[in-house]
Design an enzyme around this catalytic site. Structure first.
Site, PDB file in Angstrom:
ATOM      1  N   HIS A 204      -4.108   4.779  -3.467  1.00 44.41           N
ATOM      2  CA  HIS A 204      -4.764   4.880  -2.234  1.00 44.41           C
ATOM      3  C   HIS A 204      -5.280   6.537  -1.959  1.00 44.41           C
ATOM      4  O   HIS A 204      -6.215   6.903  -0.947  1.00 44.41           O
ATOM      5  CB  HIS A 204      -3.819   4.928  -0.987  1.00 44.41           C
ATOM      6  CG  HIS A 204      -2.696   5.810  -0.820  1.00 44.41           C
ATOM      7  ND1 HIS A 204      -1.533   5.911  -1.169  1.00 44.41           N
ATOM      8  CD2 HIS A 204      -2.993   7.019  -0.207  1.00 44.41           C
ATOM      9  CE1 HIS A 204      -0.998   7.242  -1.006  1.00 44.41           C
ATOM     10  NE2 HIS A 204      -1.963   7.806  -0.186  1.00 44.41           N
TER      11      HIS A 204
HETATM   12  C1  UD1 Z   1      -3.098   9.495   4.330  1.00 44.16           C
HETATM   13  C2  UD1 Z   1      -2.791  10.979   4.057  1.00 44.16           C
HETATM   14  C3  UD1 Z   1      -2.236  10.947   2.602  1.00 44.16           C
HETATM   15  C4  UD1 Z   1      -0.937   9.931   2.627  1.00 44.16           C
HETATM   16  C5  UD1 Z   1      -1.114   8.644   3.033  1.00 44.16           C
HETATM   17  C6  UD1 Z   1      -0.130   7.559   3.126  1.00 44.16           C
HETATM   18  C7  UD1 Z   1      -4.685  12.424   4.658  1.00 44.16           C
HETATM   19  C8  UD1 Z   1      -5.734  13.614   4.444  1.00 44.16           C
HETATM   20  N1  UD1 Z   1      -4.101  11.445   3.818  1.00 44.16           N
HETATM   21  O1  UD1 Z   1      -4.089   8.832   3.611  1.00 44.16           O
HETATM   22  O2  UD1 Z   1      -1.715  12.568   2.458  1.00 44.16           O
HETATM   23  O3  UD1 Z   1      -0.224  10.030   1.615  1.00 44.16           O
HETATM   24  O4  UD1 Z   1      -2.198   8.789   4.158  1.00 44.16           O
HETATM   25  O5  UD1 Z   1      -0.668   6.175   3.226  1.00 44.16           O
HETATM   26  O6  UD1 Z   1      -4.129  12.584   6.051  1.00 44.16           O
HETATM   27  N2  UD1 Z   1      -6.951   2.710   7.580  1.00 44.16           N
HETATM   28  C9  UD1 Z   1      -6.773   1.208   7.944  1.00 44.16           C
HETATM   29  N3  UD1 Z   1      -5.700   1.070   8.627  1.00 44.16           N
HETATM   30  C10 UD1 Z   1      -4.690   1.617   8.687  1.00 44.16           C
HETATM   31  C11 UD1 Z   1      -4.711   3.027   8.204  1.00 44.16           C
HETATM   32  C12 UD1 Z   1      -5.904   3.408   7.696  1.00 44.16           C
HETATM   33  O7  UD1 Z   1      -7.608   0.552   8.099  1.00 44.16           O
HETATM   34  O8  UD1 Z   1      -3.517   1.566   9.474  1.00 44.16           O
HETATM   35  C13 UD1 Z   1      -8.486   3.229   7.074  1.00 44.16           C
HETATM   36  C14 UD1 Z   1      -8.771   4.328   7.963  1.00 44.16           C
HETATM   37  O9  UD1 Z   1      -9.552   4.010   8.765  1.00 44.16           O
HETATM   38  C15 UD1 Z   1      -9.571   5.040   6.749  1.00 44.16           C
HETATM   39  C16 UD1 Z   1      -8.949   4.835   5.649  1.00 44.16           C
HETATM   40  O10 UD1 Z   1      -8.151   3.629   5.691  1.00 44.16           O
HETATM   41  O11 UD1 Z   1     -10.829   4.431   6.707  1.00 44.16           O
HETATM   42  C17 UD1 Z   1      -8.268   5.970   5.144  1.00 44.16           C
HETATM   43  O12 UD1 Z   1      -7.311   6.310   6.023  1.00 44.16           O
HETATM   44  P1  UD1 Z   1      -7.025   8.089   6.273  1.00 44.16           P
HETATM   45  O13 UD1 Z   1      -6.172   8.130   7.559  1.00 44.16           O
HETATM   46  O14 UD1 Z   1      -8.170   8.875   6.002  1.00 44.16           O
HETATM   47  O15 UD1 Z   1      -5.806   8.409   5.311  1.00 44.16           O
HETATM   48  P2  UD1 Z   1      -4.958   7.747   3.985  1.00 44.16           P
HETATM   49  O16 UD1 Z   1      -6.011   7.310   2.921  1.00 44.16           O
HETATM   50  O17 UD1 Z   1      -4.212   6.420   4.465  1.00 44.16           O
END
Ligand code: UD1
Length: 359
Positions: A204
């Site tokens: 991820h």
């Molecule tokens: C985040 C953390 C990372 C951690 C990880 C655990 C930051 C910069 N990164 O990354 O350190 O290891 O979480 O999983 O804070 N999304 C969904 N559903 C969800 C959550 C996220 O669809 O429940 C989507 C978001 O809308 C976004 C993408 O996934 O488009 C990434 O989510 P984001 O919150 O940027 O963080 P992670 O990649 O999960």
């Protein structure tokens, strides 16, 4: 004592599980704030239910968006809550955008910041997590580090005040979970795999999911692992997995993200783990499962000693070769005495008392 804890992403729910319970046991008033960074049911609610974390008092509802928009929106919504609640401490965990938002809001309001999992570095500033950690450590008042190495790292950056070695909440929880994993978890039968004859993969990290070339190379490596690879797909990885047809006519078994207990069972009975997660590297170490880290560097360098963890980046040949190595034998105990939650509450109380007597 009142502690306002900010959580938002999956690994923070895992860390909060033991600490929230210990705070309640010691009669500390904890105000839990969920930023909403992770919002899918299987990324958030199931963790609160299974790990029996109290329901957050506030839910900021900030999910998705770019780094600036996400962090800024969290700060905007958190500030009035901190002003109203007037906590003695604002506590943040790890290295996510929720950590950064919480630490900055508190520091600007002169509320003392406690940072759990302080002092870790990947020395790769292109990772958003590295920036988040550095800022949280440098605005923090109480830096709760997992081990002496992290303490030394802070000292090298000139941070020596308020540093306390407490151990590791995630390791402590994984040790408890390890004791309860059945020899043959029912989940394995549902997936059609047998103990020690399959691998697990999680991907991820932005550097692997946003760069389709790197992602495709990792998938190529997993396809050469010589065994079925169960792959719980993080929301941010879904699109890339579709683009490279992962799971279509190959050895990859794609599934939705798993609740904590199932994930521990799945990893605990695997032959090996492929991951770019920070937390899972340590969890595999506790579960005595060899890990292949899909990054060029790790913050958890102790897991590399004795060969429990190997760095393979996104190189398909390194990934396939690392998968086939034998399970190491020797293992140290670099992540504390199993009492991180107790040590953290002790540190909050002692530092709080010092502040009051100095005021
Ligand atoms: C985040 C953390 C990372 C951690 C990880 C655990 C930051 C910069 N990164 O990354 O350190 O290891 O979480 O999983 O804070 N999304 C969904 N559903 C969800 C959550 C996220 O669809 O429940 C989507 C978001 O809308 C976004 C993408 O996934 O488009 C990434 O989510 P984001 O919150 O940027 O963080 P992670 O990649 O999960």
């Amino acid at each position: 004592m009142r502690v306002l804890s900010v959580v938002g992403a999956r690994p923070q729910f895992v860390k909060a599980a033991l600490l929230s319970a210990e705070l309640a046991r010691r009669g500390v008033d904890e105000v839990l704030v969920h930023t909403g960074q992770h919002y899918d049911r299987e990324m958030s609610d199931v963790f609160f239910e299974q790990l029996e974390i109290p329901a957050p008092k506030y839910h900021l509802g900030v999910g998705g968006g770019g780094h600036g928009a996400q962090t800024g929106e969290m700060m905007k919504r958190l500030e009035p809550i901190v002003q109203d609640e007037k906590p003695d401490w604002l506590l943040v965990y790890g290295d996510t955008n929720s950590t950064l938002a919480g630490a900055l809001v508190a520091a600007k309001l002169h509320v003392p910041v406690a940072h759990v999992e302080a002092g870790l570095r990947s020395f790769n500033r292109s990772m958003p997590e590295e920036i988040n950690r550095i800022v949280a450590d440098h605005v923090g008042d109480l830096l709760l580090v997992p081990n002496v190495q992290a303490q030394q790292q802070l000292a090298q950056e000139g941070v020596t005040r308020g540093v306390c070695v407490v151990g590791d909440l995630m390791v402590d929880l994984a040790m408890r979970a390890a004791a309860g994993i059945p020899e043959r978890p029912a989940l394995l039968d549902r997936l059609g795999v047998r103990p020690r004859q399959y691998a697990v993969a999680t991907i991820h990290r932005a550097s692997n999911t946003d760069d389709l070339h790197a992602f495709a190379r990792i998938i190529e490596g997993l396809r050469s692992a010589g065994m079925p690879v169960v792959f719980p797909v993080h929301p941010r990885t879904r699109e890339a997995a579709r683009a490279v047809h992962a799971g279509e006519g190959d050895n990859l078994i794609l599934i939705d993200p798993l609740p904590y207990g199932d994930m521990m069972s799945l990893v605990g009975r695997a032959y090996t783990l492929f991951t770019d997660s920070g937390g899972l590297q340590k969890e595999a170490f506790v579960l005595k499962v060899p890990c292949v880290t899909l990054r060029e560097e790790t913050e958890w360098v102790e897991t590399l000693e004795d060969g429990w963890n190997v760095l393979a980046g996104s190189d398909p040949r390194k990934i396939a070769a690392a998968a086939k190595r034998l399970t190491p034998v020797r293992q140290g105990q670099p992540y504390g005495d199993g009492h991180a939650a107790r040590n953290i509450v002790d540190a909050l109380e002692t530092a709080g008392a010092k502040r009051r007597s100095a005021a």
